[in-house]
Design an enzyme around this catalytic site. Structure first.
Site, short mmCIF file in Angstrom:
data_model
loop_
_atom_site.label_atom_id
_atom_site.label_comp_id
_atom_site.label_asym_id
_atom_site.label_seq_id
_atom_site.Cartn_x
_atom_site.Cartn_y
_atom_site.Cartn_z
N HIS A 263 30.36 3.84 -33.21
CA HIS A 263 29.90 5.11 -32.64
C HIS A 263 30.99 5.65 -31.73
O HIS A 263 31.43 4.96 -30.81
CB HIS A 263 28.61 4.90 -31.86
N ASP B 32 21.15 -0.32 -39.98
CA ASP B 32 21.72 0.87 -39.35
C ASP B 32 21.89 0.68 -37.84
O ASP B 32 21.76 -0.43 -37.32
CB ASP B 32 20.88 2.10 -39.68
N SER B 33 22.17 1.75 -37.16
CA SER B 33 22.41 1.72 -35.71
C SER B 33 21.23 1.16 -34.92
O SER B 33 21.40 0.60 -33.84
CB SER B 33 22.72 3.12 -35.19
#
Length: 185
Positions: free
Chosen positions: A57, A100-101
């Protein structure tokens, strides 16, 4: 009656229509995309194993608190089939699922294309740039199919390639680098 090849091509091209890119495309561009998808489906030269490697990110786009809460080790796997065209460019169809995140499962499937260069004559070293067109689904969006069109780049040696993309976004949304290993066999 639609054949499964027509359905496959329509699904892979769906993001172009949903984003309006199809209306700006020059005549024949969607036919080329469809033909490449069908040829890759019907005449694969290789099968591929996909292993997600990193999700990063962008630090300028998130608070430290958010970054600390995100998963940046997206373990998972995928499978695909691919071919190299007469120009040496790569075409692939793939399905992959990864954490995922938010550490929730995210499946993605689609078609990828990369113009490929081999800068060292006689070497297996290669790098590429292109795009992927597909559909993903995320837990935080209730697993509703979401069309994606993303840039793609790669560097590889022989059958092992590191492929990557960047998901653009705004503050606290998107701005994510995602990379995976592709082993061709």
């Amino acid at each position: 009656m639609k054949t499964h090849n027509d359905i496959l091509a329509a699904l892979a091209a769906l993001p172009l229509f949903l984003t309006g890119a199809a209306f700006a495309a020059e005549p024949g561009m969607l036919d080329t995309l469809r033909n490449n998808i069908v040829q890759t489906w019907e005449q694969p030269q290789h099968y591929d194993l996909y292993l997600p490697a990193i999700t990063w990110h962008a630090r300028f786009a998130y608070s430290q608190e958010k970054i600390d809460s995100y998963n940046e080790r997206p373990w998972g796997a995928g499978f695909g089939q691919s071919r190299w065209d007469e120009k040496g460019n790569w075409h692939g169809l793939y399905l992959m699922a990864f954490k995922d995140s938010f550490n929730k499962w995210e499946p993605i499937g689609g078609y990828g294309w990369e113009a490929t260069w081999r800068p060292l004559e006689g070497s297996d070293f290669h790098w590429g740039a292109g795009y992927t067109v597909g559909v993903t689904m995320r837990d935080n969006w209730r697993y509703i199919p979401i069309p994606v069109i993303l840039p793609m780049a790669s560097v590889g040696y022989g059958p092992l390639t590191l492929q990557m993309t960047y998901i653009p976004g705004t503050y606290d949304n998107g701005n994510v680098y995602f990379a995976w290993l592709r082993l061709q066999f």
